[in-house]
Write an enzyme that holds these catalytic residues in place. Sequence first.
Site, mmCIF file in Angstrom:
data_model
loop_
_atom_site.group_PDB
_atom_site.id
_atom_site.type_symbol
_atom_site.label_atom_id
_atom_site.label_comp_id
_atom_site.label_asym_id
_atom_site.label_seq_id
_atom_site.Cartn_x
_atom_site.Cartn_y
_atom_site.Cartn_z
ATOM 1 N N GLU A 312 0.794 -1.239 0.000
ATOM 2 C CA GLU A 312 0.000 0.000 0.000
ATOM 3 C C GLU A 312 0.822 1.283 0.000
ATOM 4 O OE1 GLU A 312 -4.079 -1.137 2.199
ATOM 5 O OE2 GLU A 312 -2.377 -1.038 3.564
HETATM 6 C C1 TNX Z 1 -4.539 -4.136 4.694
HETATM 7 S S1 TNX Z 1 -2.905 -6.587 4.293
HETATM 8 C C2 TNX Z 1 -3.268 -3.963 5.175
HETATM 9 C C3 TNX Z 1 -3.069 -3.674 6.601
HETATM 10 C C4 TNX Z 1 -4.369 -3.554 7.332
HETATM 11 C C5 TNX Z 1 -5.309 -4.624 6.853
HETATM 12 C C6 TNX Z 1 -6.606 -4.671 7.608
HETATM 13 C C7 TNX Z 1 -1.874 -5.507 4.083
HETATM 14 C C8 TNX Z 1 -0.631 -5.926 3.446
HETATM 15 N N1 TNX Z 1 -2.137 -4.237 4.445
HETATM 16 O O1 TNX Z 1 -2.293 -2.510 6.766
HETATM 17 O O2 TNX Z 1 -4.132 -3.671 8.695
HETATM 18 O O3 TNX Z 1 -5.581 -4.428 5.504
HETATM 19 O O4 TNX Z 1 -7.367 -5.779 7.242
#
Ligand code: TNX
Length: 497
Positions: A312
Amino acid sequence: MVIPAPASLTPQRGTPFALSDSTTIWVSADSAAVWPVAEALALQLRPPTGFGLPIQMVSGGPIPRDGIQLSLAANTPVRAQPLVGGLEDYELVVTADSVALVARAPAGLFRGVQTLRQLFPFGIEAENSVIKMGNWLLPPVHIQDHPRFAWRGAMLDVSRHFFTVGEVKQYIDILALYKLNVLHLHLSDDQGWRIEIRSRPELTALGSVTEVGGRNGGYYTQADYAELARYAADRFITLVPEIDMPGHTNAMLLGHPELSCGRQAPALYTSIRVGFSALCPEKEETWALVDDIVREIAAITPGPYFHIGGDEVETLTREQYAAFVERAQEIVTRHGKRMIGWEEIYKARLQPTTLVQQWRSDSARNAIPYGAKIILSPARRVYLDMKYAQATELGLRWAGVVTVRTTYDWDPAAYIPGVTEEHIAGVEAPLWAETIRNITAAQFLAMPRLPSVAEVGWTPQGSRQWEDFRRRLAAHAPRWRLLGINYYASPEIRWER
Ligand code: TNX
């Protein structure tokens, strides 16, 4: 009633084996490595039964009557090289007279001990023998067992909410019972920095003091971390540290605002939305910081992996992102570890030893041409932080509701087109902690979905059936109650009392 179901289990005719005051645990004299596993077994069996269960060395010949024997067989064939922890194959033969547990390596004996534990009546989980549970019988059986996948993990997010060493140990205990072999700790994120870095005291001084919801953070000293690594290793579980970068770095950047290339200046952050923070890849001081962090954590990590996050990242260009991951990969390699990253890292040139952790799309398959293996953590299937149902109070819902059956009824080798058994290192169930304020809440979300994912990772696809799993799962609740483990009494299961 064993979870995960063994690869092969054949009930035998005849009388059960009865544990008694005259039972001895025998270990083969040739291997000191067997002794700690025998002790783990004795520590499990002595309190509830009240029996002495001495451990003794044996030098060969048939197992003495009433004996439980643990031995290593150097000549059993190796099926596949493990990625973590050691060879886990084992064979267990229970007759009226004796119990024989044989494995190629101590890790296999430890997995076999968990099977043995589950073959006893649930009272075997009691802390003391105050409650008389009847006779301690084992059904006559022949089990030949081995894991489907080398990587069977659980991730715990200690950044969004901090969990103490004691709480993480409780989580490790659950992993051990269900033959999971990786504990992945998400040690940093926008909301908190959770590991002491001696050359960079500002990271914990500034970054550890809050968590989601307010001023209640915490961090692990390097001694705490080493203790967790040892506790896990004693259970043949590999600890995998994750430092999330270049995004999810708000807490890391509190003491280094000049290295921030995100959308907002670093400041203590206690809410949930993410994607705004980033390390500047072009600044040399960024790389000095990353090097210090990776070097110190690598030095106290016995396992071969280091997870760099990589998910992300919304504020860098694709080129900047790929260059970041490649340079991080060099650093991780230089400090003697194999890199792992979330699925987005396929955008970089990967080494064949790198592992890619899928979570929301099919894009991880782009890593296959590099020879990199894939860990499957599909959010819609195995995110333990998703709600069980619309009405579940805890948990998030962005990936949908995740029922127990949802976590069970899928085949990792059929999940992403083009990604087959040989490309898959295994499965891992993440527990993100935005809504989880304590370990009791963590257990509520993990149980019973974590044992379900454990079976997905261990048991051959052809031996898994929901109806059968559901029945076995129902019988585990009394164990959890004795162990003090909270769980969600899902209406999908007809729980035993
Ligand atoms: C996505 S899964 C994220 C996390 C959050 C999560 C909550 C991922 C690699 N990144 O930063 O905590 O969703 O479900």
